[in-house]
Design an enzyme around this catalytic site. Structure first.
Site, mmCIF file in Angstrom:
data_model
loop_
_atom_site.group_PDB
_atom_site.id
_atom_site.type_symbol
_atom_site.label_atom_id
_atom_site.label_comp_id
_atom_site.label_asym_id
_atom_site.label_seq_id
_atom_site.Cartn_x
_atom_site.Cartn_y
_atom_site.Cartn_z
ATOM 1 N N ASP A 67 -6.041 3.530 -8.627
ATOM 2 C CA ASP A 67 -7.194 3.254 -7.758
ATOM 3 C C ASP A 67 -8.453 3.882 -8.368
ATOM 4 O O ASP A 67 -9.566 3.670 -7.880
ATOM 5 C CB ASP A 67 -6.951 3.713 -6.310
ATOM 6 C CG ASP A 67 -6.745 5.206 -6.179
ATOM 7 O OD1 ASP A 67 -6.634 5.896 -7.208
ATOM 8 O OD2 ASP A 67 -6.690 5.698 -5.032
ATOM 9 N N GLU B 129 -0.278 8.817 -2.893
ATOM 10 C CA GLU B 129 -0.646 10.237 -2.854
ATOM 11 C C GLU B 129 -0.043 10.889 -1.613
ATOM 12 O O GLU B 129 0.043 10.266 -0.561
ATOM 13 C CB GLU B 129 -2.185 10.367 -2.822
ATOM 14 C CG GLU B 129 -2.843 9.824 -4.069
ATOM 15 C CD GLU B 129 -4.366 10.019 -4.080
ATOM 16 O OE1 GLU B 129 -4.912 10.684 -3.177
ATOM 17 O OE2 GLU B 129 -5.007 9.490 -5.006
ATOM 18 N N GLU C 252 -1.320 16.470 -10.494
ATOM 19 C CA GLU C 252 -2.704 16.409 -10.980
ATOM 20 C C GLU C 252 -3.422 17.738 -10.749
ATOM 21 O O GLU C 252 -3.410 18.274 -9.624
ATOM 22 C CB GLU C 252 -3.464 15.263 -10.278
ATOM 23 C CG GLU C 252 -4.916 15.167 -10.742
ATOM 24 C CD GLU C 252 -5.615 13.858 -10.399
ATOM 25 O OE1 GLU C 252 -4.974 12.935 -9.878
ATOM 26 O OE2 GLU C 252 -6.831 13.774 -10.670
#
Ligand code: KIV
Length: 278
Positions: free
Chosen positions: A47, A118, A185
């Protein structure tokens, strides 16, 4: 050696064999062809298309329809890599039923083989439903860009005991829910290495050090397509921005001084045809 299409089992087996897996983002047919030819294991239709290709300041405005459009293009350009579609903001947060249907759209309409979403333990009931429905799921924890407004910016995650333990718990919960891999991340390298040891599914790091089982980068970052901000964790392998500006400047100057098109770029016609025109 004959190349075979990569599946989620291949990615899991690579961890077992201690071979790092590689992932890169791509958002269109041409880039997908290039990175697939280079031998990448996974292509993420991230995204991040929102920031990288569409010029938004975050991933928040990206829609499901835009993701499907880009995923279809990437799938058309991919022969071997595992294509993973990224669930955009509010495509799964409102209800599990909606999340399941949207994940299904990635496979049915987008043509990809897995989805990424996520979130940690809070998304695990949904992850279980997706996996039960036959949809391979990649998790994503640490800095999750869709929550940037909650984090108050793009910051390294998991630095104190409570936050580090939450990361471990989330990774274990995603593994138990059936995810086939997890993106970590912006996590301190030693913590990411520890998480990678504590779970059996592969971790794919971005800004998480080389103790992860694989790595992912945004294609435009590693290629240096723009001269904007580059995060610390990116290694710029090329400066395509300079290459592009240089090439287009040459083209402009060639057109202006009429050195382009040259004879070799030009189609011919018999003189007698021209002579007959009035
Ligand atoms: O959207 C994206 O590009 C991502 C990667 C940064 C993992 O989620």
């Amino acid at each position: 050696m004959e190349r075979k299409p990569i599946t989620t089992s291949t990615i899991r087996q690579m961890k077992v064999e201690g071979r790092p897996s590689t992932m890169i983002t791509a958002y269109d047919y041409a880039m997908a062809r290039n990175v697939d030819e280079a031998g990448i294991d996974m292509i993420l239709v991230g995204d991040s298309v929102g920031n990288v290709m569409l010029g938004y300041s975050s991933t928040i405005p990206v829609t499901m329809d835009a993701m499907i459009h880009h995923t279809q293009a990437v799938v058309r350009g991919t022969k071997y890599a595992l294509v993973v579609g990224d669930m955009p903001f509010m495509s799964y947060q409102a209800s599990e039923a909606e999340g399941l249907m949207n994940a299904g759209r990635f496979l049915k309409e987008g043509g990809c083989a897995a989805i990424k979403l996520e979130g940690g333990s809070e998304v695990c009931p949904l992850v279980k439903k997706m996996v039960t429905a036959g949809i391979p799921v990649m998790g994503h924890i640490g800095l999750t860009p869709q929550s940037v407004n909650q984090f108050g910016g793009f910051k390294v995650q998991g630095k104190d005991v409570a936050a580090a333990q939450k990361l471990v718990d989330d990774a274990k919960a995603l593994e138990a829910a059936g995810a086939f891999s997890i993106v970590l991340e912006c996590v301190p390298a030693a913590l990411a290495a520890k998480v990678s040891e504590m779970i059996s599914i592969p971790t794919i790091g971005i800004g998480a050090g080389n103790g992860c089982d694989g790595q992912v980068l945004v294609c435009n970052d590693l290629l240096g397509v723009s001269n904007g901000f580059t995060p610390k964790f990116v290694k710029k392998y090329r400066d395509l921005h300079q290459e592009i500006v240089g090439a287009v400047s040459e083209y402009i100057s060639d057109v202006r001084d009429r050195s382009f098109p040259a004879p070799e770029h030009t189609f011919k016609i018999d003189d007698e045809v021209l002579e007959k025109l009035y």
